[in-house]
Design a protein around this motif. Structure first.
Motif, PDB file in Angstrom:
ATOM      1  N   UNK A  39       0.827  -1.208   0.000  1.00  0.00           N
ATOM      2  CA  UNK A  39       0.000   0.000   0.000  1.00  0.00           C
ATOM      3  C   UNK A  39       0.864   1.262   0.000  1.00  0.00           C
ATOM      4  N   UNK A  40       2.107   1.131   0.416  1.00  0.00           N
ATOM      5  CA  UNK A  40       3.005   2.273   0.530  1.00  0.00           C
ATOM      6  C   UNK A  40       4.172   2.182  -0.455  1.00  0.00           C
ATOM      7  N   UNK A  41       3.967   1.427  -1.531  1.00  0.00           N
ATOM      8  CA  UNK A  41       4.941   1.389  -2.611  1.00  0.00           C
ATOM      9  C   UNK A  41       5.971   0.279  -2.562  1.00  0.00           C
ATOM     10  N   UNK A  42       5.882  -0.603  -1.585  1.00  0.00           N
ATOM     11  CA  UNK A  42       6.840  -1.692  -1.470  1.00  0.00           C
ATOM     12  C   UNK A  42       6.607  -2.716  -2.563  1.00  0.00           C
ATOM     13  N   UNK A  43       7.682  -3.242  -3.105  1.00  0.00           N
ATOM     14  CA  UNK A  43       7.614  -4.410  -3.994  1.00  0.00           C
ATOM     15  C   UNK A  43       8.975  -5.091  -3.959  1.00  0.00           C
ATOM     16  N   UNK A  44       9.017  -6.383  -4.256  1.00  0.00           N
ATOM     17  CA  UNK A  44      10.303  -7.093  -4.235  1.00  0.00           C
ATOM     18  C   UNK A  44      11.295  -6.539  -5.257  1.00  0.00           C
ATOM     19  N   UNK A  45      10.763  -5.869  -6.292  1.00  0.00           N
ATOM     20  CA  UNK A  45      11.625  -5.347  -7.353  1.00  0.00           C
ATOM     21  C   UNK A  45      12.272  -4.002  -7.003  1.00  0.00           C
ATOM     22  N   UNK A  46      11.820  -3.359  -5.930  1.00  0.00           N
ATOM     23  CA  UNK A  46      12.412  -2.081  -5.524  1.00  0.00           C
ATOM     24  C   UNK A  46      13.883  -2.271  -5.171  1.00  0.00           C
ATOM     25  N   UNK A  47      14.687  -1.238  -5.352  1.00  0.00           N
ATOM     26  CA  UNK A  47      16.066  -1.325  -4.861  1.00  0.00           C
ATOM     27  C   UNK A  47      16.059  -1.603  -3.353  1.00  0.00           C
ATOM     28  N   UNK A  48      17.053  -2.332  -2.903  1.00  0.00           N
ATOM     29  CA  UNK A  48      17.081  -2.789  -1.514  1.00  0.00           C
ATOM     30  C   UNK A  48      16.968  -1.643  -0.512  1.00  0.00           C
ATOM     31  N   UNK A  49      17.619  -0.520  -0.757  1.00  0.00           N
ATOM     32  CA  UNK A  49      17.565   0.578   0.207  1.00  0.00           C
ATOM     33  C   UNK A  49      16.147   1.151   0.331  1.00  0.00           C
ATOM     34  N   UNK A  50      15.412   1.223  -0.778  1.00  0.00           N
ATOM     35  CA  UNK A  50      14.034   1.724  -0.737  1.00  0.00           C
ATOM     36  C   UNK A  50      13.103   0.719  -0.047  1.00  0.00           C
ATOM     37  N   UNK A  51      13.334  -0.560  -0.339  1.00  0.00           N
ATOM     38  CA  UNK A  51      12.540  -1.620   0.302  1.00  0.00           C
ATOM     39  C   UNK A  51      12.749  -1.596   1.818  1.00  0.00           C
ATOM     40  N   UNK A  52      14.011  -1.535   2.232  1.00  0.00           N
ATOM     41  CA  UNK A  52      14.350  -1.538   3.654  1.00  0.00           C
ATOM     42  C   UNK A  52      13.748  -0.332   4.371  1.00  0.00           C
ATOM     43  N   UNK A  53      13.723   0.818   3.694  1.00  0.00           N
ATOM     44  CA  UNK A  53      13.169   2.030   4.294  1.00  0.00           C
ATOM     45  C   UNK A  53      11.691   1.827   4.644  1.00  0.00           C
ATOM     46  N   UNK A  54      10.933   1.235   3.717  1.00  0.00           N
ATOM     47  CA  UNK A  54       9.507   0.959   3.962  1.00  0.00           C
ATOM     48  C   UNK A  54       9.358  -0.100   5.051  1.00  0.00           C
ATOM     49  N   UNK A  55      10.167  -1.143   4.999  1.00  0.00           N
ATOM     50  CA  UNK A  55      10.076  -2.226   5.982  1.00  0.00           C
ATOM     51  C   UNK A  55      10.411  -1.738   7.384  1.00  0.00           C
ATOM     52  N   UNK A  56      11.385  -0.844   7.506  1.00  0.00           N
ATOM     53  CA  UNK A  56      11.769  -0.332   8.819  1.00  0.00           C
ATOM     54  C   UNK A  56      10.766   0.696   9.339  1.00  0.00           C
ATOM     55  N   UNK A  57      10.116   1.397   8.435  1.00  0.00           N
ATOM     56  CA  UNK A  57       9.115   2.382   8.845  1.00  0.00           C
ATOM     57  C   UNK A  57       7.879   1.692   9.411  1.00  0.00           C
ATOM     58  N   UNK A  58       7.476   0.585   8.790  1.00  0.00           N
ATOM     59  CA  UNK A  58       6.268  -0.128   9.201  1.00  0.00           C
ATOM     60  C   UNK A  58       6.648  -1.473   9.812  1.00  0.00           C
ATOM     61  N   UNK A  59       6.944  -1.446  11.108  1.00  0.00           N
ATOM     62  CA  UNK A  59       7.269  -2.674  11.844  1.00  0.00           C
ATOM     63  C   UNK A  59       5.970  -3.396  12.197  1.00  0.00           C
ATOM     64  N   UNK A  60       6.076  -4.602  12.715  1.00  0.00           N
ATOM     65  CA  UNK A  60       4.885  -5.391  13.069  1.00  0.00           C
ATOM     66  C   UNK A  60       3.930  -4.640  13.999  1.00  0.00           C
ATOM     67  N   UNK A  61       4.424  -4.059  15.102  1.00  0.00           N
ATOM     68  CA  UNK A  61       3.481  -3.335  15.979  1.00  0.00           C
ATOM     69  C   UNK A  61       2.809  -2.154  15.268  1.00  0.00           C
ATOM     70  N   UNK A  62       3.542  -1.465  14.408  1.00  0.00           N
ATOM     71  CA  UNK A  62       2.961  -0.332  13.690  1.00  0.00           C
ATOM     72  C   UNK A  62       1.929  -0.803  12.669  1.00  0.00           C
ATOM     73  N   UNK A  63       2.182  -1.930  12.048  1.00  0.00           N
ATOM     74  CA  UNK A  63       1.217  -2.497  11.101  1.00  0.00           C
ATOM     75  C   UNK A  63      -0.064  -2.868  11.839  1.00  0.00           C
ATOM     76  N   UNK A  64       0.061  -3.542  12.987  1.00  0.00           N
ATOM     77  CA  UNK A  64      -1.115  -3.925  13.770  1.00  0.00           C
ATOM     78  C   UNK A  64      -1.908  -2.702  14.216  1.00  0.00           C
ATOM     79  N   UNK A  65      -1.205  -1.664  14.643  1.00  0.00           N
ATOM     80  CA  UNK A  65      -1.892  -0.445  15.079  1.00  0.00           C
ATOM     81  C   UNK A  65      -2.619   0.201  13.917  1.00  0.00           C
TER      82      UNK A  65
END
Length: 77
Positions: free
Chosen positions: A45-71
């Motif tokens: 929903x926030x632009x993540x895809x496996x094809x994104x460059x690793x730094x962009x993917x990691x930025x989204x993954x670190x921004x939305x951690x499990x607790x933040x996703x649940x909230x």
């Protein structure tokens, strides 16, 4: 002002009737376990895809951690 002996008096609180159903309020926790599929669905929903460059993917993954996703899910996002 209450006196010490008044603080120790039992209070009268109405107990729910035996035949009355008590509705539980929703919690912030989803009953569904957090899986990688669920994370990726949310991240997309926030632009993540496996094809994104690793730094962009990691930025989204670190921004939305499990607790933040649940909230966010509990709040309807």
């Amino acid at each position: 002002m209450l006196k010490n002996y008044e603080l120790s008096k039992p209070t009268r609180c109405a107990a729910p009737a035996q035949d009355r159903h008590i509705r539980k309020e929703p919690t912030m926790h989803n009953e569904e376990p957090m899986t990688q599929e669920r994370r990726e669905k949310f991240w997309r929903q926030y632009g993540w895809s496996p094809e994104l460059p690793e730094d962009q993917r990691k930025k989204i993954e670190q921004r939305f951690t499990d607790p933040k996703i649940e909230e966010a899910e509990a709040l309807g996002f």
